[in-house]
Design a protein around this motif. Structure first.
Motif, mmCIF file in Angstrom:
data_model
loop_
_atom_site.group_PDB
_atom_site.id
_atom_site.type_symbol
_atom_site.label_atom_id
_atom_site.label_comp_id
_atom_site.label_asym_id
_atom_site.label_seq_id
_atom_site.Cartn_x
_atom_site.Cartn_y
_atom_site.Cartn_z
ATOM 1 N N ASP A 257 0.990 28.350 40.270
ATOM 2 C CA ASP A 257 0.387 29.309 39.290
ATOM 3 C C ASP A 257 0.860 28.952 37.723
ATOM 4 O OD1 ASP A 257 -0.660 30.701 41.405
ATOM 5 O OD2 ASP A 257 1.327 31.657 41.803
ATOM 6 N N LEU A 258 2.305 28.348 38.070
ATOM 7 C CA LEU A 258 2.854 28.160 36.595
ATOM 8 C C LEU A 258 2.190 27.054 35.990
ATOM 9 C CD1 LEU A 258 6.600 28.551 37.129
ATOM 10 C CD2 LEU A 258 5.268 29.842 35.723
ATOM 11 N N LEU A 259 1.978 25.892 36.552
ATOM 12 C CA LEU A 259 1.224 24.520 36.084
ATOM 13 C C LEU A 259 -0.067 25.249 35.387
ATOM 14 C CD1 LEU A 259 1.333 22.090 38.865
ATOM 15 C CD2 LEU A 259 2.364 22.008 36.633
ATOM 16 N N ARG A 260 -0.855 26.319 35.855
ATOM 17 C CA ARG A 260 -2.156 26.847 35.444
ATOM 18 C C ARG A 260 -1.895 27.358 33.791
ATOM 19 N NH1 ARG A 260 -3.797 28.123 40.566
ATOM 20 N NH2 ARG A 260 -2.790 30.249 40.347
ATOM 21 N N GLU A 261 -0.812 27.639 33.609
ATOM 22 C CA GLU A 261 -0.530 28.210 32.195
ATOM 23 C C GLU A 261 -0.310 27.528 31.150
ATOM 24 O OE1 GLU A 261 2.815 30.725 32.786
ATOM 25 O OE2 GLU A 261 2.186 32.026 34.182
ATOM 26 N N TYR A 262 -0.124 26.066 31.573
ATOM 27 C CA TYR A 262 0.054 24.969 30.405
ATOM 28 C C TYR A 262 -1.246 24.554 29.908
ATOM 29 C CZ TYR A 262 4.966 24.886 31.494
ATOM 30 O OH TYR A 262 6.440 25.157 31.936
ATOM 31 N N PRO A 263 -1.411 24.188 28.807
ATOM 32 C CA PRO A 263 -2.597 23.992 27.952
ATOM 33 C C PRO A 263 -3.031 22.723 28.581
ATOM 34 C CG PRO A 263 -0.759 23.489 26.351
ATOM 35 C CD PRO A 263 -0.235 24.122 27.676
ATOM 36 N N LYS A 264 -4.481 22.468 28.620
ATOM 37 C CA LYS A 264 -4.907 21.041 28.718
ATOM 38 C C LYS A 264 -5.397 20.446 27.502
ATOM 39 C CE LYS A 264 -7.518 22.350 32.990
ATOM 40 N NZ LYS A 264 -8.611 22.346 33.760
ATOM 41 N N VAL A 265 -5.028 19.191 27.534
ATOM 42 C CA VAL A 265 -5.264 18.290 26.245
ATOM 43 C C VAL A 265 -5.902 16.985 26.425
ATOM 44 C CG1 VAL A 265 -3.166 19.634 25.163
ATOM 45 C CG2 VAL A 265 -2.826 17.301 26.495
ATOM 46 N N PRO A 266 -6.490 16.387 25.549
ATOM 47 C CA PRO A 266 -6.832 15.066 25.803
ATOM 48 C C PRO A 266 -5.620 14.110 25.879
ATOM 49 C CG PRO A 266 -7.904 16.032 23.663
ATOM 50 C CD PRO A 266 -6.753 16.967 24.198
ATOM 51 N N TYR A 267 -5.563 13.309 27.020
ATOM 52 C CA TYR A 267 -4.569 12.310 27.294
ATOM 53 C C TYR A 267 -5.029 10.668 27.916
ATOM 54 C CZ TYR A 267 -0.288 10.544 29.143
ATOM 55 O OH TYR A 267 1.069 9.688 29.438
ATOM 56 N N ARG A 268 -4.865 10.084 27.155
ATOM 57 C CA ARG A 268 -4.979 8.597 27.417
ATOM 58 C C ARG A 268 -6.510 8.527 28.020
ATOM 59 N NH1 ARG A 268 -0.403 5.192 27.346
ATOM 60 N NH2 ARG A 268 1.369 6.455 26.863
ATOM 61 N N GLY A 269 -7.655 8.877 27.391
ATOM 62 C CA GLY A 269 -9.045 8.670 27.921
ATOM 63 C C GLY A 269 -9.387 9.802 28.938
ATOM 64 N N GLY A 270 -8.613 10.737 29.315
ATOM 65 C CA GLY A 270 -8.952 11.890 30.328
ATOM 66 C C GLY A 270 -8.407 12.913 29.636
ATOM 67 N N THR A 271 -8.284 14.121 30.809
ATOM 68 C CA THR A 271 -7.432 15.472 30.322
ATOM 69 C C THR A 271 -6.369 15.733 31.290
ATOM 70 O OG1 THR A 271 -9.721 16.281 29.910
ATOM 71 C CG2 THR A 271 -7.904 17.881 30.192
ATOM 72 N N ALA A 272 -5.401 16.199 30.560
ATOM 73 C CA ALA A 272 -4.083 16.401 31.185
ATOM 74 C C ALA A 272 -3.612 17.529 30.580
ATOM 75 C CB ALA A 272 -2.983 15.119 31.093
ATOM 76 N N ARG A 273 -2.519 18.181 31.491
ATOM 77 C CA ARG A 273 -1.875 19.415 31.152
ATOM 78 C C ARG A 273 -0.640 19.110 30.244
ATOM 79 N NH1 ARG A 273 -3.653 22.205 35.984
ATOM 80 N NH2 ARG A 273 -4.822 24.110 35.557
ATOM 81 N N LYS A 274 -0.342 19.401 29.026
ATOM 82 C CA LYS A 274 0.900 19.009 28.659
ATOM 83 C C LYS A 274 2.098 20.037 28.594
ATOM 84 C CE LYS A 274 2.643 18.344 23.795
ATOM 85 N NZ LYS A 274 3.007 16.890 24.024
ATOM 86 N N ILE A 275 3.242 19.531 29.463
ATOM 87 C CA ILE A 275 3.945 20.396 29.989
ATOM 88 C C ILE A 275 5.115 20.623 28.756
ATOM 89 C CG2 ILE A 275 5.839 20.745 31.785
ATOM 90 C CD1 ILE A 275 2.789 20.684 32.695
ATOM 91 N N SER A 276 5.634 19.541 28.314
ATOM 92 C CA SER A 276 6.798 19.673 27.417
ATOM 93 C C SER A 276 6.899 18.225 26.657
ATOM 94 C CB SER A 276 7.983 20.003 27.980
ATOM 95 O OG SER A 276 9.059 20.078 26.643
ATOM 96 N N GLY A 277 6.619 17.875 25.412
ATOM 97 C CA GLY A 277 6.859 16.881 24.816
ATOM 98 C C GLY A 277 6.170 15.708 25.376
ATOM 99 N N ASN A 278 6.839 14.551 26.191
ATOM 100 C CA ASN A 278 6.130 13.619 26.541
ATOM 101 C C ASN A 278 6.058 13.726 28.148
ATOM 102 O OD1 ASN A 278 5.878 12.180 24.008
ATOM 103 N ND2 ASN A 278 7.937 11.192 24.397
ATOM 104 N N VAL A 279 5.773 15.064 28.693
ATOM 105 C CA VAL A 279 5.723 15.230 30.016
ATOM 106 C C VAL A 279 4.238 15.757 30.172
ATOM 107 C CG1 VAL A 279 6.509 16.420 32.139
ATOM 108 C CG2 VAL A 279 8.251 15.543 30.459
ATOM 109 N N TYR A 280 3.430 15.253 31.064
ATOM 110 C CA TYR A 280 2.080 15.567 31.257
ATOM 111 C C TYR A 280 1.854 15.707 32.670
ATOM 112 C CZ TYR A 280 1.199 14.212 26.228
ATOM 113 O OH TYR A 280 1.530 14.098 25.059
ATOM 114 N N GLN A 281 1.018 16.483 33.097
ATOM 115 C CA GLN A 281 0.351 16.729 34.623
ATOM 116 C C GLN A 281 -1.213 15.830 34.615
ATOM 117 O OE1 GLN A 281 -0.751 20.327 35.931
ATOM 118 N NE2 GLN A 281 -1.544 19.739 37.839
ATOM 119 N N LEU A 282 -1.019 15.020 35.409
ATOM 120 C CA LEU A 282 -2.431 14.354 35.607
ATOM 121 C C LEU A 282 -3.084 15.225 36.552
ATOM 122 C CD1 LEU A 282 -1.055 10.535 36.159
ATOM 123 C CD2 LEU A 282 -1.896 11.917 33.807
#
Length: 221
Positions: free
Chosen positions: A70-95
């Motif tokens: 539920d919390l993960l869904r609140e983070y924005p999706k952003v372009p990341y290294r040729g795909g899409t990821a959720r930006k969590i904080s700074g250099n932390v991303y969910q693949l």
């Protein structure tokens, strides 16, 4: 360079081991599920995420059985290294499930989720999203089709059914995600597959790696 580790469960001590402390700006640390720092949304948790996000290297993860969907869904999706990821904080991303990323010159297919053993108070899984939807499964297959099934590294939380049965011979049950990952293994040509579900550091020859506390360089061979 890519480095891989297993479940962290919100424990900062993994970031204090020498192998992680020495990571450089262009390095990427991949956590094979149960990252655990997106759990309750508290100020303490946000402070820890901010601290991890300020590290020189990227820290990325696929979701496991003990991450708050539920919390993960609140983070924005952003372009990341040729795909899409959720930006969590700074250099932390969910693949995200089914995405293929270009990381340190390697094609990395990511697919989080898993089959939790324990149940929540109402007798069901903590989150139904632990198991992949039909749309997520189809998306992963389509992305692999586009690259003709050629990837270097696969990162998941759970394991294909055949590998799960190899490391847990007494456990013969296979859920949706195990069967799907079995299918994926047959559909693509990969060099290394990392998963963290089973809390062990074990090589399953010739190219599967169960990860837990080890910090393993990936794609080096």
């Amino acid at each position: 360079m890519i480095y891989v580790t297993g479940d962290i469960h919100g424990d900062m001590s993994r970031f204090q081991v020498p192998a992680v402390k020495k990571l450089k700006e262009k390095d990427v640390l991949i956590v094979c599920g149960d990252f655990g720092f997106v759990w309750d949304g508290s100020k303490k948790e946000q402070k820890l995420l901010k601290k991890i996000g300020k590290r020189r290297h990227d820290t990325v993860f696929v979701e496991g059985c003990h991450d708050n969907y539920d919390l993960l869904r609140e983070y924005p999706k952003v372009p990341y290294r040729g795909g899409t990821a959720r930006k969590i904080s700074g250099n932390v991303y969910q693949l995200l499930r089914g995405e293929i990323y270009e990381i340190c010159g390697k094609k990395v297919f990511a697919f989080g989720g898993g089959d939790s053993e324990e149940q929540s108070l109402n007798g069901s899984r903590w989150w139904p999203e632990e198991q992949p939807s039909e749309e997520e499964q189809a998306y992963g297959v389509e992305n692999l089709r586009k690259c003709r099934g050629q990837v270097d590294i696969i990162v998941t939380h759970d394991a294909p059914a055949v590998i799960k049965q190899f490391i847990r011979m007494e456990d013969t049950e296979a859920s949706c995600i195990h069967m799907y990952l079995d299918y994926i293994a047959k559909q693509c040509d990969f060099k290394e597959w990392y998963f963290g579900r089973y809390h062990m550091d074990k090589v399953v020859p010739p190219r599967y790696y169960a990860m837990f506390q080890e910090i393993r360089p990936a794609g080096a061979r």
